[in-house]
Write a protein that holds these residues in place. Structure first.
Motif, PDB file in Angstrom:
ATOM      1  N   LYS A  41     -22.732 -26.296  18.341  1.00 53.75           N
ATOM      2  CA  LYS A  41     -22.715 -27.693  17.906  1.00 53.75           C
ATOM      3  C   LYS A  41     -22.459 -28.631  19.081  1.00 53.75           C
ATOM      4  O   LYS A  41     -22.756 -29.816  19.027  1.00 53.75           O
ATOM      5  CB  LYS A  41     -21.618 -27.904  16.846  1.00 53.75           C
ATOM      6  N   HIS A  42     -21.875 -28.085  20.157  1.00 56.30           N
ATOM      7  CA  HIS A  42     -21.560 -28.919  21.331  1.00 56.30           C
ATOM      8  C   HIS A  42     -22.586 -28.773  22.452  1.00 56.30           C
ATOM      9  O   HIS A  42     -22.376 -29.253  23.546  1.00 56.30           O
ATOM     10  CB  HIS A  42     -20.179 -28.561  21.874  1.00 56.30           C
ATOM     11  N   VAL A  43     -23.645 -28.043  22.176  1.00 57.19           N
ATOM     12  CA  VAL A  43     -24.664 -27.883  23.219  1.00 57.19           C
ATOM     13  C   VAL A  43     -25.916 -28.647  22.783  1.00 57.19           C
ATOM     14  O   VAL A  43     -26.475 -28.370  21.724  1.00 57.19           O
ATOM     15  CB  VAL A  43     -25.003 -26.390  23.440  1.00 57.19           C
ATOM     16  N   THR A  44     -26.306 -29.621  23.598  1.00 58.85           N
ATOM     17  CA  THR A  44     -27.466 -30.443  23.231  1.00 58.85           C
ATOM     18  C   THR A  44     -28.756 -29.676  23.429  1.00 58.85           C
ATOM     19  O   THR A  44     -28.976 -29.111  24.494  1.00 58.85           O
ATOM     20  CB  THR A  44     -27.547 -31.690  24.118  1.00 58.85           C
TER      21      THR A  44
ATOM     22  N   LYS B 231     -31.816 -34.766  23.274  1.00 65.07           N
ATOM     23  CA  LYS B 231     -31.053 -35.954  22.876  1.00 65.07           C
ATOM     24  C   LYS B 231     -31.310 -36.349  21.421  1.00 65.07           C
ATOM     25  O   LYS B 231     -30.380 -36.449  20.629  1.00 65.07           O
ATOM     26  CB  LYS B 231     -31.413 -37.098  23.821  1.00 65.07           C
TER      27      LYS B 231
ATOM     28  N   SER C 196     -28.289 -30.754  18.332  1.00 59.43           N
ATOM     29  CA  SER C 196     -27.676 -29.654  19.064  1.00 59.43           C
ATOM     30  C   SER C 196     -28.449 -28.355  18.856  1.00 59.43           C
ATOM     31  O   SER C 196     -29.356 -28.272  18.029  1.00 59.43           O
ATOM     32  CB  SER C 196     -26.252 -29.461  18.563  1.00 59.43           C
TER      33      SER C 196
ATOM     34  N   GLU D 156     -20.450 -17.499  29.808  1.00 58.71           N
ATOM     35  CA  GLU D 156     -20.273 -17.802  31.228  1.00 58.71           C
ATOM     36  C   GLU D 156     -21.435 -17.248  32.033  1.00 58.71           C
ATOM     37  O   GLU D 156     -21.898 -17.859  32.992  1.00 58.71           O
ATOM     38  CB  GLU D 156     -18.968 -17.162  31.740  1.00 58.71           C
TER      39      GLU D 156
ATOM     40  N   LYS E  92     -24.318 -19.558  31.751  1.00 56.60           N
ATOM     41  CA  LYS E  92     -24.056 -20.820  32.444  1.00 56.60           C
ATOM     42  C   LYS E  92     -24.266 -20.624  33.942  1.00 56.60           C
ATOM     43  O   LYS E  92     -24.723 -21.509  34.647  1.00 56.60           O
ATOM     44  CB  LYS E  92     -22.622 -21.283  32.184  1.00 56.60           C
ATOM     45  N   GLU E  93     -23.913 -19.440  34.443  1.00 56.85           N
ATOM     46  CA  GLU E  93     -24.050 -19.157  35.872  1.00 56.85           C
ATOM     47  C   GLU E  93     -25.488 -18.779  36.232  1.00 56.85           C
ATOM     48  O   GLU E  93     -26.021 -19.197  37.243  1.00 56.85           O
ATOM     49  CB  GLU E  93     -23.093 -18.014  36.244  1.00 56.85           C
TER      50      GLU E  93
END
Lengths: 714, 342
Positions: free
Chosen positions: A348-351, A354, A358, A403, A406-407
Motif C-alpha cells: 500500500k506504500h509502494v507507488t 502516480k 499503489s 531489501e 531494493k538493492e
C-alpha cells in the motif's frame, strides 16, 4: 591523394554510447566527403575508445576537381544592338569572367541566347574540411549531452583535444574552443602525455598503439583471449559467455587485461541469480562455471591496464565483491524475517504509478484479471493447476518491499520466486503447488525482450499477461499512449511480451476482450477519475496491439510484410489464429492459382471502390434471374458452394485446406472477368454484378485479404 | 598490498586531501552545520554554483541519510557518512588529471591499480539539479562521484561547475584494507601508536540515530516541525518577492541584507525532516510526491531569489542581469535516491 584523419579526444564517453556515436561520425564524414567531391579512393576506417573517436579516409583529393559549366545569359536581341554588344552583354561577360569576344551563342526553344563556359576552381580539401567538419561533429546525436564552456557547445563529454590531418599537414579546424593539431594522447596511466601523430593513415594507428591504445576489435580479441587464459588456471572451468557484458568492458577500456579473482565458496549458498547479478550488473565481472555448468567461486575482472603486477588489483576487487556478497547475504537473511505473505500490506506504500495508485491496488486488480483469464484458458481445455494463479498474483509484487530487490532492482520477480520457494506460503500447501507459485512469480516479468523466453508454465503465462495488461489498460485509460520514440513506461515492450506469450503458449485469448476486462478492473477506483474522457479506449488499444502483432509476425517470426498485412486485415484480435493464418497463407502463396486469385481480388476491390466512389448502386443480394452470361452464372453458382466448404474448414482452423479451396475458384473467376463486363449501362445488371463481386470478396476475405498480397508484375 | 601501519589514518586522509586542494587554490570551508543528505546541499555548493562568479572550494561534509542507517550492524552502510566535496567553478581543462593527482597525494600509485571513469549522471529532483558525469572506480570500488553540474535550482548554469565527491569511509577502508568501516583507524597516537577506530568514534551515534530515525522520532511532532520550518521559509520568500516588486525600486542595500541564506537553512531543515519521516515510514504514497514538490518549490524559489540578489550586487548601476531561463528537469539515468531528499 593525401590520407585524412580526424580524432576527437574526449573525456570518458559512456560505454553504451561509443559505438553509435562512432558510427554516426564515420557516416557523416563519408557523406561530407562525397558531397564535397572529395570521396576517398579507399575505405573509411575508424578507431574508437572511451577517450577518442577517430575516422580515417585513405586517398582523398587534395582539392575538389575544377568544374566547367555552360551558363546562359541575355537573349541575343538584348545583347547586341546594331551588331555591337550592349551593356547587358558586357555585364554577362564580366559575371562569367570571360572577354566579350569569348561569348558563345546558344539556341534554346525560346530563341537565341548568349552563353559562356565558366570554370569553377575546386577548393582545397583542407579549407573545406576546416569549414564543414565542426558542424558535423556538433550534429552527432547523443541521447544525453552536456556543455562545459558555453551552453551552445554540446557534446557527450568535454572535448579536450583534436587531431585533424591531411597526411602530415594540420587541417586548421576548431571545435568548441579546441584547435586541431597533431598531438593526440595515449592511455591515461600507461602512456600519459602527448603522442605526436606523424601523419594520417596507418601511422596514426601505430602511434596510438605504441601509446597503449587499441581499436575496438583488437580490444575484444585481447579480452576474449585473456579470459580464456585466466580461466585455464581452474581445471575444467569455463567463463560464462555474456555478449552485452563483453561489449561493455570493451568500451570501458583502451588497453584491457584480465584477472581471475576468488570468493569464499560459502557464498555459493546464495542463489546463483543473486551472485551473478552482483558480479555482472554491479561489478562487470564475468562468472565462472565448473565442468558441470555450476557456478564456481571465481570471477573475472577486465582491467583498463596492462597487468596486475603485485596482485593489488585482484586483492581490491575481491574485497569489493566480498562486501557486495555480504550485503546480499545480509539482505537475504533480513528479508526472511518477514514472509511474502506478510508483505502484501506493505505494498500500500509502494507507488505503482502516480494516478493509478499503489502496488497493492495493482495486485488486487491483477489477481482478479488473472483469475478470469485463468478460467478462460481452462475452459478451452488447458491444464491449469488449481490454487496457483490466484496466490501467485497475490504475492507477485511483494518482493518490491524486500531489501534484496531494493538493492538489486533488476532481480524483481526472480527474488519473489526464490523466496516463495523457501517460505511457508500456506500450512496445508503441497510442494507441487508451492513450486508452481514460485515459478509463476519468478517468470512473471518475462519476456523482457523479443529474444527473451516466455514464462515456463501456463500459470506463469497467465500471471505475466494479466500483470502487463493491467499496466497497459491503466496507462491507456490515462491517455499515456506511446508515440514515436516516447514510451516512458515501456508499454510497447510489455505488449510485445503479451503477444509473444500468447503465441508461444498458444493461448485462446482475444486481445480486445483481455484489455476490456483489464479496463473494467479499474471501475470505481480513484484512478478512474483521472481517466481521459475524450479517448476511445477500445480503438486505441486495438490499433496499438495490431502494431505489436504486426511487429511480432514480421520481426520475430519472419513472415513477409504483405502476408502480415493480408492476415491482419482479416482480424488482429486473436494472436494464435493470426499466426496460423499467416503460416497457411505463406504456404499456399507461391502457387499459380493463388497468385491469380490475388490479382483478381485486387481487381474486384478496385471495381467496387470505383463503383462506390461513382455512386453506383450495389444490389443487396445476387438475383439469379438477372444473371445473363454463362460466366456469371457459373461463378454465382460456385461461390456459395465453395463458401460453405471454406467456412467449415475455417471453423476447424484448417486454413491451408480452406485457402486451397478458395484457389479452386480461379477458373471461374478468370472466366468471369474474361467474359463479363461489370460496369455496363444497364443499372440493374450492373448492380447485380457488383453484388456478386461483393459477395465474393466478403466470403473469402475472412482468412486473409488477398488483395494485400504483392504479386509479380505489380 | 598496503600494510596497515603505513597507510593513512582516516584523519590523515582528510588532511592530505584538504592540503592537496588548498594548494590548488581552493578555499577550505568548514562542514555546514545544518543537517544535509549530501555535500551538494550545503550552500557552498547549492548556492555558489549559481551565477557567474568563479569559485573554488573544498570542504568536508558529514551527510545524513536516515533511511540508510543500519544500527551500526552493517559493515558497509552508514546513516551518516563523510564526504569530501570539491567545487571547481569553472572547471579547469585538466580537471580529470587534477583529480587523479589527488589520488597520488593519498598514496594511490595508479600504475598499481585499475582506474575507470564509468558513466553515472547525477540528479536531484528536490533540488531541481542535475549533472553529467561518472563514478570513479578504483579496483572495482566506487570511490568518487565526478559531476559536471548542468542545472541547479531549476536554473541553467553558466559557467558550470565540476563537483568531486570523495566517499571517505570507502577510501579509508580501501587504503587500510579493512572489511568493516568500523575497523578503520581514525587516528593513531603519535607517541604510543595506539589506534582509535572509526567504531570507537562513531558507532554509538550510528546506533542511536538509527533508533531515533526508525523507531523513536515522534511522527506528529516531526510533521509539525516540518510545517513550521516550511512556513517560515515560505514567508521569507514571499517577503523577498514583495520587496523586489516594490516601486520605486528598493535601495540595493535593502536587497543585499535580505536573509535568503537563512531561508535556505530552513529549506534544508525541511529536507532533513522529510528524510526522517520517510525513514519512519510515515509518508504515504499519495503524500510523498507532494511533499517532495513542496521542498523543491522552496529550493527553486531560493535559487532564483539568490540569483537575483547576486545580480543586484553587481556594480552595473542596479541594472539586473536577466536570470537564466528556468527549465524543467529532464530526467535521465539519474543516481537512484529512493528515499532521500537531496
Amino acid at each position: 591523394m593525401p590520407d585524412f584523419l580526424l580524432e576527437i579526444g574526449c573525456e570518458e564517453i559512456p560505454a553504451r554510447l561509443i559505438e553509435a556515436g562512432s558510427l554516426e561520425l564515420r557516416e557523416r564524414v563519408g557523406k561530407l566527403l562525397e558531397r564535397e567531391r572529395l570521396a576517398p579512393k579507399g575505405a573509411i576506417a575508424f578507431l574508437d575508445t572511451p577517450r577518442r573517436l577517430a575516422v580515417l579516409a585513405s586517398g582523398i583529393p587534395a582539392a575538389q576537381p575544377d568544374v566547367t559549366e555552360q551558363i546562359t545569359g541575355p537573349s541575343l536581341a538584348v545583347a547586341y544592338k546594331d551588331g555591337q554588344p550592349t551593356a547587358a552583354a558586357h555585364a554577362f561577360a564580366k559575371k562569367a569572367g570571360v572577354e566579350v569576344s569569348q561569348l558563345e551563342k546558344a539556341s534554346t526553344p525560346k530563341g537565341e541566347y548568349l552563353s559562356a563556359k565558366v570554370t569553377k576552381k575546386g577548393r582545397a580539401a583542407s579549407e573545406i574540411l576546416a569549414e564543414l567538419l565542426p558542424k558535423e561533429i556538433q550534429s552527432i546525436y547523443w541521447p544525453k549531452n552536456m556543455y562545459w564552456r558555453k551552453s551552445s557547445e554540446r557534446f557527450v563529454r568535454p572535448v579536450r583535444w583534436l587531431v585533424a590531418l591531411l597526411d602530415a599537414e594540420v587541417i586548421p579546424l576548431e571545435f568548441d574552443g579546441i584547435r586541431a593539431g597533431n598531438n593526440s594522447r595515449g592511455h591515461r596511466i600507461l602512456a600519459d602525455g602527448a603522442v605526436q601523430i606523424p601523419s594520417a593513415g596507418t601511422s596514426y594507428v601505430d602511434a596510438v598503439a605504441a601509446a597503449k591504445v587499441l581499436g575496438r576489435g583488437e580490444r575484444q580479441q585481447q579480452i576474449r583471449k585473456a579470459l580464456d587464459v585466466a580461466t585455464r588456471a581452474i581445471p575444467g572451468a569455463r567463463w560464462r559467455e555474456d555478449k552485452a557484458l563483453l561489449d561493455t568492458v570493451v568500451n570501458l577500456t583502451e588497453f584491457p587485461s584480465v584477472i581471475l579473482g576468488n570468493f569464499d565458496p560459502q557464498f555459493l549458498e546464495l542463489p546463483e541469480e543473486v551472485l551473478v547479478t552482483v558480479m555482472r550488473d554491479h561489478q562487470k565481472y564475468f562468472a565462472v562455471e565448473d565442468a558441470s555448468g555450476k557456478l564456481a567461486p571465481h570471477f573475472l575482472a577486465v582491467l583498463n591496464t596492462d597487468a596486475d603486477r603485485e596482485g593489488t588489483i585482484r586483492h581490491g576487487n575481491e574485497r569489493v565483491l566480498r562486501a557486495r556478497f555480504n550485503d546480499a547475504r545480509f539482505f537475504w537473511q533480513t528479508d526472511q524475517k518477514q514472509s511474502l505473505r506478510d508483505r502484501l500490506d506493505l505494498l500500500k506504500h509502494v507507488t505503482f504509478q502516480k494516478e493509478l495508485g499503489s502496488y497493492y491496488d495493482k495486485t488486487i486488480r491483477t489477481q482478479r484479471l488473472a483469475s478470469w483469464l485463468s478460467e478462460t484458458v481452462k475452459q478451452a481445455g488447458f491444464a491449469i493447476r488449481p490454487g496457483i494463479v490466484h496466490k501467485a498474483a497475490c504475492l507477485a509484487k511483494t518482493d518490491l518491499t524486500t531489501e534484496l530487490v531494493k538493492e538489486f532492482t533488476e532481480l524483481q520477480g526472480i527474488v519473489g520466486g526464490l523466496y516463495a520457494r523457501v517460505q511457508v506460503l500456506d500450512e496445508h500447501m503441497n510442494d507441487d503447488v508451492r513450486q508452481g507459485i514460485s515459478t509463476a512469480i519468478y517468470d512473471h516479468y518475462k519476456p523482457q525482450s523479443m529474444d527473451d523466453s516466455v514464462p515456463r508454465t501456463v500459470e506463469g503465462a497467465v500471471l505475466s499477461i494479466a500483470d502487463k495488461a493491467d499496466s497497459i489498460a491503466g496507462m491507456f485509460a490515462l491517455g499515456l499512449i506511446p508515440s514515436g520514440s516516447k514510451d516512458p513506461f515501456g508499454l510497447r515492450r510489455q505488449a510485445n511480451g503479451i503477444v509473444k506469450t500468447i503465441a508461444e503458449h498458444k493461448l485462446p485469448v482475444q486481445l480486445g476482450a483481455l484489455m476490456q476486462d483489464a479496463r473494467i478492473r479499474y471501475h470505481g477506483s480513484d484512478a478512474e477519475k483521472q481517466f481521459s474522457p475524450n479517448l476511445s479506449f477500445e480503438e486505441a488499444v486495438r490499433a496499438f496491439f495490431r502494431e505489436r502483432l504486426e511487429f511480432y509476425l514480421r520481426d520475430a517470426r519472419g513472415f513477409a510484410y504483405d502476408v502480415v498485412n493480408a492476415v491482419l486485415a482479416a482480424g488482429s484480435d486473436d494472436v494464435v489464429d493470426a499466426v496460423a493464418r499467416a503460416e497457411a497463407v505463406t504456404k499456399v502463396r507461391p502457387s499459380a492459382d493463388f497468385e491469380s486469385i490475388s490479382v483478381a481480388f485486387k481487381r474486384t476491390k478496385n471495381i467496387l471502390r470505383q463503383a462506390i466512389e461513382a455512386g453506383k448502386e450495389i444490389a443487396q443480394a445476387v438475383d439469379s434471374a438477372l444473371l445473363k452470361e454463362s460466366a456469371e452464372r457459373a461463378l454465382a453458382e460456385q461461390v456459395p458452394q465453395t463458401a460453405k466448404r471454406v467456412e467449415s474448414l475455417r471453423v476447424d482452423r484448417n486454413y491451408e485446406a480452406a485457402l486451397l479451396e478458395i484457389a479452386k475458384l480461379r477458373p471461374a473467376i478468370d472466366y468471369f472477368f474474361d467474359k463479363v463486363m461489370v460496369m455496363v449501362e444497364d443499372a440493374r445488371l450492373r448492380a447485380n454484378r457488383l453484388a456478386l463481386l461483393q459477395t465474393l470478396l466478403k466470403e473469402f476475405s475472412t482468412i486473409a485479404d488477398f488483395s494485400e498480397i504483392v504479386t509479380e508484375g505489380k | 598490498m598496503v600494510s596497515q601501519s603505513k597507510s593513512l589514518t582516516f584523519q590523515e586522509l582528510i588532511l592530505k586531501l584538504q592540503t592537496f586542494w588548498a594548494q590548488r587554490g581552493c578555499v577550505l570551508q568548514q562542514p555546514y552545520d545544518v543537517e544535509v543528505g549530501a555535500g551538494t546541499m550545503a550552500p557552498e555548493t547549492f548556492l555558489r554554483v549559481l551565477g557567474n562568479q568563479p569559485y573554488k572550494v573544498a570542504y568536508l561534509q558529514p551527510s545524513r541519510r536516515p533511511a540508510d542507517g543500519r544500527y551500526g550492524e552493517n559493515p558497509n552502510r552508514l546513516f551518516k557518512h563523510t564526504q569530501l566535496q570539491v567545487i571547481l567553478k569553472p572547471p579547469p581543462e585538466n580537471v580529470q588529471e587534477l583529480y587523479l593527482e589527488s589520488l597520488g597525494a593519498i598514496g594511490i600509485d595508479l600504475r598499481q591499480h585499475d582506474i575507470k571513469f564509468e558513466e553515472d549522471n547525477w540528479e536531484s529532483p528536490t533540488l531541481g539539479a542535475w549533472g553529467i558525469g561518472w563514478q570513479v572506480m578504483l579496483d572495482g570500488l566506487e570511490i568518487t562521484q565526478f559531476t559536471y553540474f548542468q542545472q541547479c535550482g531549476g536554473v541553467d548554469l553558466l559557467p558550470i561547475s565540476a563537483e568531486l565527491t570523495y566517499g571517505l569511509e570507502r577510501i579509508a577502508a580501501f587504503l587500510q584494507d579493512v572489511d568493516s568501516i568500523y575497523d578503520i583507524v581514525w587516528a593513531r597516537d603519535p607517541e604510543t601508536g595506539h589506534p582509535t577506530t572509526y567504531g570507537e568514534v562513531r558507532l554509538a551515534e550510528e546506533l542511536q540515530f538509527s533508533v531515533y530515525n526508525f523507531e523513536a522520532a515522534d511522527v506528529p511532532k516531526t510533521w509539525r516541525h516540518f510545517e513550521v520550518y516550511e512556513a517560515e521559509c515560505r514567508a521569507l520568500l514571499d517577503r523577498y518577492a514583495e520587496l523586489t516588486k516594490a516601486k520605486p525600486q528598493v535601495p540595493a542595500a535593502e536587497k543585499e541584507r535580505f536573509p535568503l541564506l537563512a531561508a535556505y537553512d530552513l529549506c534544508l531543515k525541511c529536507s532533513h525532516l522529510f528524510n526522517i519521516l520517510d525513514a519512519r515510514g510515515a509518508i504515504s504514497v499519495t503524500e510523498r510526491v507532494g511533499v517532495i514538490a513542496r521542498v523543491r518549490a522552496l529550493a527553486v524559489g531560493i535559487a532564483k531569489a539568490y540569483l537575483q540578489q547576486q545580480a543586484g550586487q553587481s556594480e552595473s548601476a542596479g541594472e539586473e542581469e536577466p536570470a537564466a531561463p528556468v527549465k524543467t528537469v529532464k530526467t535521465g539515468r539519474g543516481k537512484k535516491e529512493p528515499a532521500q531528499v537531496g
